[in-house]
Design a protein around this motif. Structure first.
Motif, PDB file in Angstrom:
ATOM      1  N   LYS A   1       3.883   1.485  -1.225  1.00 56.88           N
ATOM      2  CA  LYS A   1       4.441   1.607  -2.575  1.00 56.88           C
ATOM      3  C   LYS A   1       3.399   2.110  -3.563  1.00 56.88           C
ATOM      4  O   LYS A   1       3.723   2.884  -4.481  1.00 56.88           O
ATOM      5  CB  LYS A   1       4.977   0.248  -3.024  1.00 56.88           C
ATOM      6  CG  LYS A   1       6.178  -0.262  -2.218  1.00 56.88           C
ATOM      7  CD  LYS A   1       7.369   0.660  -2.366  1.00 56.88           C
ATOM      8  CE  LYS A   1       8.564   0.118  -1.583  1.00 56.88           C
ATOM      9  NZ  LYS A   1       9.742   1.008  -1.680  1.00 56.88           N
ATOM     10  N   GLU A   2       2.117   1.706  -3.373  1.00 57.37           N
ATOM     11  CA  GLU A   2       1.073   2.220  -4.265  1.00 57.37           C
ATOM     12  C   GLU A   2       0.883   3.715  -4.088  1.00 57.37           C
ATOM     13  O   GLU A   2       0.695   4.463  -5.062  1.00 57.37           O
ATOM     14  CB  GLU A   2      -0.229   1.475  -3.972  1.00 57.37           C
ATOM     15  CG  GLU A   2      -0.203   0.018  -4.430  1.00 57.37           C
ATOM     16  CD  GLU A   2      -1.487  -0.701  -4.084  1.00 57.37           C
ATOM     17  OE1 GLU A   2      -2.289  -0.113  -3.328  1.00 57.37           O
ATOM     18  OE2 GLU A   2      -1.678  -1.855  -4.560  1.00 57.37           O
ATOM     19  N   ASN A   3       0.929   4.175  -2.815  1.00 55.65           N
ATOM     20  CA  ASN A   3       0.828   5.621  -2.580  1.00 55.65           C
ATOM     21  C   ASN A   3       2.000   6.359  -3.211  1.00 55.65           C
ATOM     22  O   ASN A   3       1.825   7.415  -3.852  1.00 55.65           O
ATOM     23  CB  ASN A   3       0.789   5.895  -1.076  1.00 55.65           C
ATOM     24  CG  ASN A   3      -0.463   5.346  -0.427  1.00 55.65           C
ATOM     25  OD1 ASN A   3      -1.507   5.216  -1.095  1.00 55.65           O
ATOM     26  ND2 ASN A   3      -0.393   4.997   0.854  1.00 55.65           N
TER      27      ASN A   3
ATOM     28  N   SER B   1       0.839  -1.211   0.000  1.00 51.63           N
ATOM     29  CA  SER B   1       0.000   0.000   0.000  1.00 51.63           C
ATOM     30  C   SER B   1       0.870   1.256   0.000  1.00 51.63           C
ATOM     31  O   SER B   1       0.571   2.228  -0.702  1.00 51.63           O
ATOM     32  CB  SER B   1      -0.916  -0.016   1.218  1.00 51.63           C
ATOM     33  OG  SER B   1      -0.159  -0.010   2.422  1.00 51.63           O
TER      34      SER B   1
ATOM     35  N   LEU C   1       3.637   5.349  -5.690  1.00 53.57           N
ATOM     36  CA  LEU C   1       3.447   5.296  -7.142  1.00 53.57           C
ATOM     37  C   LEU C   1       2.477   6.376  -7.612  1.00 53.57           C
ATOM     38  O   LEU C   1       2.682   7.009  -8.659  1.00 53.57           O
ATOM     39  CB  LEU C   1       2.924   3.903  -7.525  1.00 53.57           C
ATOM     40  CG  LEU C   1       2.681   3.662  -9.014  1.00 53.57           C
ATOM     41  CD1 LEU C   1       4.000   3.801  -9.783  1.00 53.57           C
ATOM     42  CD2 LEU C   1       2.114   2.267  -9.240  1.00 53.57           C
TER      43      LEU C   1
END
Length: 914
Positions: free
Chosen positions: A850-852, A848, A854
Motif C-alpha cells: 500500500k505504501e508503494n 508495504s 501510495l
C-alpha cells in the motif's frame, strides 16, 4: 385485558417442582459432557447433543429455571464442563449453538447461576473465544447474535473479572458501534460496552485508550437520536462514564430535564427487540437521583442531578407509569426486581418518599388494567420464596408496601378500598411466625420477612380498623414467644456477656436480623400498648428484661444507619424503666469498640506481606494453570507471563521427578545394603564360630595329650592328675577360676620343672584362646542381634518407603499426564503465535504494498497537478483571447449599428427626395 388480580396470580402461578426429574436430566447431561471431554468421538457428540436438546426444552420454562440452585451437585458439575467444551477445537458449531441457548436461558432467568458463571466459573473468556471463532469462520449473523446476547447477560454482573480477552472484546465492540452501515447486532455490542463500563473503572480506561475512541465518542452523540431505546440508554450511560465534556453538557441543569424524560420513557416503554433495556434504565435513574455514601453511616442523599426532579411536570406521571409496570410484569423476573429497587431508592430519600408514595397510591384502575400497582405490590409481597426469581423480590414488595400503607394511614385517612383489611392482616399473619429453622439456607430471608412483617404491623396498628385484627394476630403471647425465641437462640447474648478477650467465635449472618426483629417488636408493642393491657404488660416486661441490653449494644456498635437509629429509639423506651442498667449498656458498647480495635491491630500485626510478588507457590501455580486448562483464560495475564508460568511448572515437575528418582535409587541401595548386611552378618558369624570351634578342638586335643602324658608319671604327680582334670574341665567350660589353675600349675612345677614349663605354656595359651573366643563370640552375638534389629527396622522402613513410592508413582503419573496436557496446550499456543506472526508479516507486506501504491499515486497526482497548472495557463490564454474577441465583437457591433443608422438615414433621405 387483565380483569382481576386473581387472573394475574393464575397467570403467574408456578407449576410443581419435580426434583427427581431435574436430577435425572442433569445427570444424563453431566455424564454426556464428561464423556465428551474425555473423548470427543461421534458417538459421544451425538449423546451430548441429545442431552442438550432435553436441557433446552427443560429450561425453556421460567418456573423450572428459577428453582435451580448451585446446591445441585449435578448442575454445578455440568456447568464446570461448559468452558472446556466451548473452548475445545473439536466442538462442532451445532453443539456450541445449543450451549449458547442453554446458558442464555439459565443466566437470563436465574441471577445466582449468572453470578456463578460470570464470576467463579469465568465463562466470559470461553464465550469470547467462541466469538473470535465465529468471526474467523464467518458463521453468520444469527450465530453472532446468540453469542453477543449471552455476553450481554453475563457482563451485566459486577463481579466479572476482566482478563486477557477484555482488550480484544472492547476493540471489536467499538468497531461494530462505529461501523457504517450499522450491523444488526450493534444494540448488543453497545449494551455490552455499557455493562463493562458500569462494572469496572479498568474497562473505562481500556475504552479510552482505544485507537478508535475519538470516533466512538462522536458516534455516541449521534446515537442519542437512535430509534432503538437500548442504544439510547446505553449511550447515555457510556457518556456519563467516559467523556467529561459531553457528560457536563448532557447532564447539566439545562439538559438533565430531557435526560430524565428520555430515561423514564425507556424504562416504561422498554425495548421488545433487545433485552435488559429496563435494567439499564433503572440503574441509570438510581444513579441520577440517589447518591449512596461509601463511608459510615452510609446515608443515602439526593444526587446533584436529581435536586430538581420534583419540579419536573412529568415526574409524577413517570412514577405512576413505572409503578404500573408491576401490574404487567411477571413478579419473578429481574425487570420487576429492578422496578422495586428504583422505587425503594426513591423512598429512601425523605424529600421524595411522600410524593412517590402519593403518586403510586393515586394510580386508579382503568378498563384495560383493573389491578392497581398497590394491589400488585401486595400480591407480590404474599409470594413465597419458592415462587420468585430470588428471595429478595417478596421482601422488596413488603418493604414498599409498608411505605405506601404508612403514607395512607399517617394523614388519618381510611385505608383505601383497593386493599381489603383482611388481605393485609393475612399477609402480616403469614410473616409473623417463629417456625423458622436456623439451619435452613433461607434463614436470613425468613428473618427479614418477620422483621418487615412486624414493621408493617406497627404501621397498620395506627389504623383503628386494622388494630382490632392485629390485637388477635399479633397477640401478646406471640410477642412473648418471639422475644424469648430470640433471647434464647440469638448468640449475641452469650457473646457480649463474656469478656472482650474471650469473644473469639464468629456470630452467624442472621444475628443482626434477629436483633432487628427485637427492635421492631418493641416498636409494635409501643403502638399496641395503649389499646391492650396484655400488650402493655408484655411491653414493660420486654423493656425490663436485661437480655435486651446485648441486642442494643450490638446494634449500636455494628448496625447500619437505620438499625442504629432504631436501637436508640428502643433505648429511649427502655430509659423509662427507672432501674434500667444504662451503665451496663455503655460498658458493652465500649467493649465492642475495644474488641474491634484489638481485632484491627491483630490483623495489622499478623498480616503477612509477600516477600517476592513475582514468585508463586506451587499451590498457587497449580490453581493458576488449572484455570488455564479448564477455563482457557487468566485475569490480565500476558502470553509471556503464561509461558513463564508453564516454565516454572515444568521446572517444578522436573525437580519432583528427580527427587522421585533419587528416592527410588536410595530405596534400592538401602535394600541392597540391608541384604548384604544381613548376609555378611550371617557369613561373619558362621566363619568366626567355625574358627573358634576349630581352636577349641585343637585345645582339647592338646589337653588330652597332656593329660595322658601326666597320667603316666605315677611316682611324681598323683595330685597333678587331679589338677590336670580340673584344668581340662576349666578349659572346656571356659573356666574363670584362673587362680586355682595357677596354684595347681605352680605345685606341679615344684614337683617337676619340665612339666611346669609345658603346663604353663599350655595353660596360658588355653586361657588366652578361651577368653578371646568367649569375648569374640559375645561381640559377634551382640553385633548379630544389632544387625537383626537394624534389618527388621530397615524392612519396616522399606515397607513405608515402598508405600510412599507407590503413592509418589501414582502422583508422578498424574503429573506426567498433566504435563502432557500442558505441552499440548503450549503447542496450541505456539501454533496460534506462529499464525499471529504470519498474519503480522502478511499485514506488513500489505502495508508495504500500500505504501508503494501510495508513492505511485502521489507521483500520478503530481503529474496531474502539473497538467492542471498547464491547462489553467492555457485557459487563461483562451480567456484573454475570448476577451479580445469579445471586445472586437462589441466594437464591430457598434460600427454595424452606426452603419445601420446611416443606411436608415440614407433610405429616409432617398425616400424624401423622391
Amino acid at each position: 385485558m387483565e380483569k382481576s388480580s386473581f387472573s394475574r396470580l393464575q397467570r403467574f402461578q408456578p407449576e410443581p417442582h419435580n426434583v427427581r426429574e431435574t436430577d435425572a436430566i442433569f445427570s444424563i447431561a453431566t455424564t454426556s459432557a464428561a464423556r465428551y471431554v474425555s473423548d470427543s468421538s461421534a458417538d459421544n457428540t451425538t449423546r451430548l447433543d441429545e442431552s442438550l436438546n432435553e436441557l433446552i426444552t427443560y429450561v425453556s420454562n421460567v418456573n423450572r429455571v428459577t428453582r435451580l440452585t448451585l446446591k445441585n451437585r449435578l448442575l454445578r458439575e455440568f456447568l464446570t464442563y461448559t468452558p472446556i467444551i466451548l473452548g475445545a477445537n473439536t466442538t462442532s458449531i451445532t453443539t456450541r449453538s445449543k450451549f449458547y441457548r442453554l446458558l442464555f436461558n439459565l443466566a437470563h432467568h436465574n441471577i445466582p447461576l449468572r453470578r456463578f458463571m460470570a464470576g467463579e466459573l469465568r465463562l466470559l473468556g470461553a464465550v469470547v473465544s467462541c466469538l473470535k471463532t465465529s468471526l474467523r469462520e464467518q458463521l453468520g449473523p444469527q450465530n453472532m447474535i446468540d453469542i453477543l446476547r449471552l455476553l450481554q447477560v453475563l457482563s451485566y454482573e459486577k463481579n466479572v473479572p476482566l482478563e486477557h480477552w477484555a482488550n480484544e472484546l472492547i476493540s471489536f465492540l467499538i468497531g461494530e458501534v462505529i461501523c457504517d452501515p450499522e450491523p444488526e447486532w450493534m444494540p448488543y455490542c453497545i449494551a455490552i460496552l455499557c455493562n463493562l463500563a458500569s462494572a469496572s473503572k479498568s474497562a473505562c480506561k481500556r475504552i479510552k485508550i482505544s485507537s478508535s475512541y475519538r470516533k466512538f465518542s462522536r458516534q455516541l452523540m449521534k446515537l442519542l437520536q437512535h430509534e432503538a431505546r437500548i442504544i439510547v440508554v446505553s449511550s447515555l450511560v457510556l457518556i456519563g462514564y467516559l467523556d467529561e465534556k459531553v457528560r457536563d453538557m448532557v447532564y447539566c441543569s439545562e439538559n438533565v430535564h430531557d435526560t430524565f424524560m428520555c430515561t423514564f420513557n425507556v424504562l416504561t416503554i422498554g425495548d421488545d427487540e433487545c433485552m435488559m433495556t429496563r435494567q439499564i434504565a433503572s440503574d441509570l435513574l438510581r444513579r441520577l437521583v440517589v447518591s449512596e455514601s461509601t463511608t459510615p453511616p452510609y446515608v443515602s442523599t439526593l444526587a446533584s442531578t436529581g435536586k430538581n426532579v420534583l419540579n419536573y411536570g412529568f415526574f409524577t406521571g413517570s412514577v405512576q407509569q413505572t409503578a404500573k409496570l408491576l401490574v404487567t410484569l411477571d413478579p419473578r423476573t429481574e425487570e420487576s426486581a429492578k422496578v422495586y429497587d428504583l422505587l425503594l431508592a426513591f423512598c429512601s430519600l425523605r424529600v421524595l418518599r411522600s410524593p412517590v408514595c402519593q403518586a403510586i397510591i393515586r394510580c386508579s384502575p382503568t378498563e384495560s388494567q383493573l389491578t392497581t400497582p398497590l394491589m400488585a405490590i401486595a400480591e407480590t409481597a404474599a409470594l413465597s420464596f419458592d415462587d420468585s426469581i430470588n428471595e429478595d423480590v417478596p421482601l422488596k414488595a413488603l418493604k414498599m408496601l409498608t411505605f405506601l400503607i404508612k403514607e395512607v394511614i399517617e394523614p388519618h385517612e381510611r385505608l383505601i378500598p383497593d386493599i381489603p383489611v383482611e388481605q393485609i392482616i393475612d399477609l402480616i399473619a403469614n410473616c409473623v411466625r417463629i417456625s423458622i429453622d436456623i439451619e435452613s439456607e433461607k434463614v436470613i430471608s425468613e428473618f427479614q420477612r418477620l422483621k418487615y412483617g412486624l414493621r408493617l404491623a406497627g404501621v397498620c396498628g395506627r389504623d383503628e380498623d386494622c388494630r382490632n385484627y392485629l390485637l388477635t394476630v399479633c397477640s401478646a403471647t406471640l410477642c412473648h414467644q418471639i422475644a424469648n425465641w430470640q433471647f434464647l437462640q440469638n448468640p449475641v447474648v452469650p457473646h457480649l456477656t463474656k469478656p472482650a478477650r474471650d469473644r473469639s467465635e464468629n456470630l452467624g449472618d442472621w444475628t443482626m436480623h434477629g436483633i432487628e426483629i427485637i427492635l421492631e417488636l418493641c416498636r409494635l408493642l409501643a403502638v399496641l400498648k395503649d389499646h391492650s393491657k396484655v400488650h402493655k404488660d408484655q411491653y414493660w416486661q420486654l423493656l425490663k428484661d436485661e437480655r435486651i441490653i446485648p441486642f442494643l449494644a450490638y446494634a449500636v456498635s455494628y448496625g447500619d444507619q437505620e438499625t442504629v437509629q432504631q436501637a436508640f429509639l428502643t433505648y429511649s423506651h427502655c430509659a423509662q424503666v427507672p432501674a434500667f442498667p444504662s451503665h451496663m449498656l455503655a460498658e458493652m458498647v465500649a467493649s465492642c469498640q475495644n474488641a474491634t480495635i484489638s481485632a484491627e491491630k491483630s490483623n495489622g500485626i499478623f498480616k503477612k506481606e509477600p516477600t517476592d510478588p513475582d514468585e508463586k507457590s506451587p499451590k498457587a501455580l497449580d490453581e493458576q494453570l488449572q484455570k488455564v486448562s479448564i477455563e482457557g483464560h487468566l485475569k490480565d495475564t500476558k502470553t509471556s507471563e503464561l509461558f513463564a508460568a508453564y516454565e516454572q511448572k515444568i521446572q517444578i515437575l522436573q525437580t519432583r521427578e528427580r527427587n522421585l528418582e533419587n528416592l527410588v535409587r536410595a530405596k534400592d541401595e538401602a535394600l541392597a545394603q540391608s541384604e548384604s548386611l544381613r548376609n555378611g552378618a550371617y557369613r561373619l558369624s558362621e566363619t568366626e564360630t567355625s574358627k573358634t570351634r576349630q581352636e577349641l578342638e585343637t585345645l582339647r586335643e592338646q589337653n588330652k595329650q597332656l593329660t595322658e602324658y601326666i597320667s603316666t608319671s605315677k611316682s611324681e604327680c598323683e595330685r597333678l592328675k587331679d589338677e590336670l582334670i580340673d584344668a581340662r574341665k576349666s578349659v572346656e567350660a571356659f573356666s574363670k577360676s584362673r587362680g586355682e589353675l595357677e596354684t595347681s600349675l605352680s605345685t606341679a612345677i615344684a614337683e617337676n620343672g619340665r612339666l611346669k614349663i609345658e603346663i604353663e605354656a599350655v595353660t596360658s595359651r588355653s586361657l588366652q584362646t578361651a577368653h578371646t573366643s568367649q569375648m569374640e563370640v559375645s561381640r559377634l552375638n551382640a553385633e548379630l542381634a544389632q544387625s537383626v534389629a537394624r534389618v527388621e527396622l530397615f524392612l519396616k522402613e522399606s515397607k513405608e518407603v515402598r508405600q510412599l513410592f507407590d503413592e509418589k508413582a501414582v502422583e508422578c503419573e498424574a503429573l506426567k499426564e498433566h504435563l502432557n496436557q500442558i505441552e499440548a496446550q503450549m503447542a496450541t499456543l505456539t501454533k496460534e503465535l506462529e499464525y499471529s506472526k504470519l498474519q503480522t508479516s502478511v499485514a506488513q507486506q500489505t502495508i508495504s504494498e500500500k505504501e508503494n501504491e501510495l508513492a505511485v499515486a502521489e507521483k500520478h497526482i503530481k503529474l496531474c497537478e502539473d497538467k492542471l497548472t498547464e491547462k489553467e495557463h492555457q485557459l487563461k490564454m483562451v480567456e484573454a483571447e475570448a476577451n479580445s474577441l469579445r471586445a472586437n465583437l462589441e466594437s464591430s457591433q457598434q460600427n454595424l449599428q452606426k452603419l445601420e443608422r446611416l443606411r436608415e438615414a440614407m433610405l429616409s433621405l432617398a425616400s424624401s427626395n423622391s
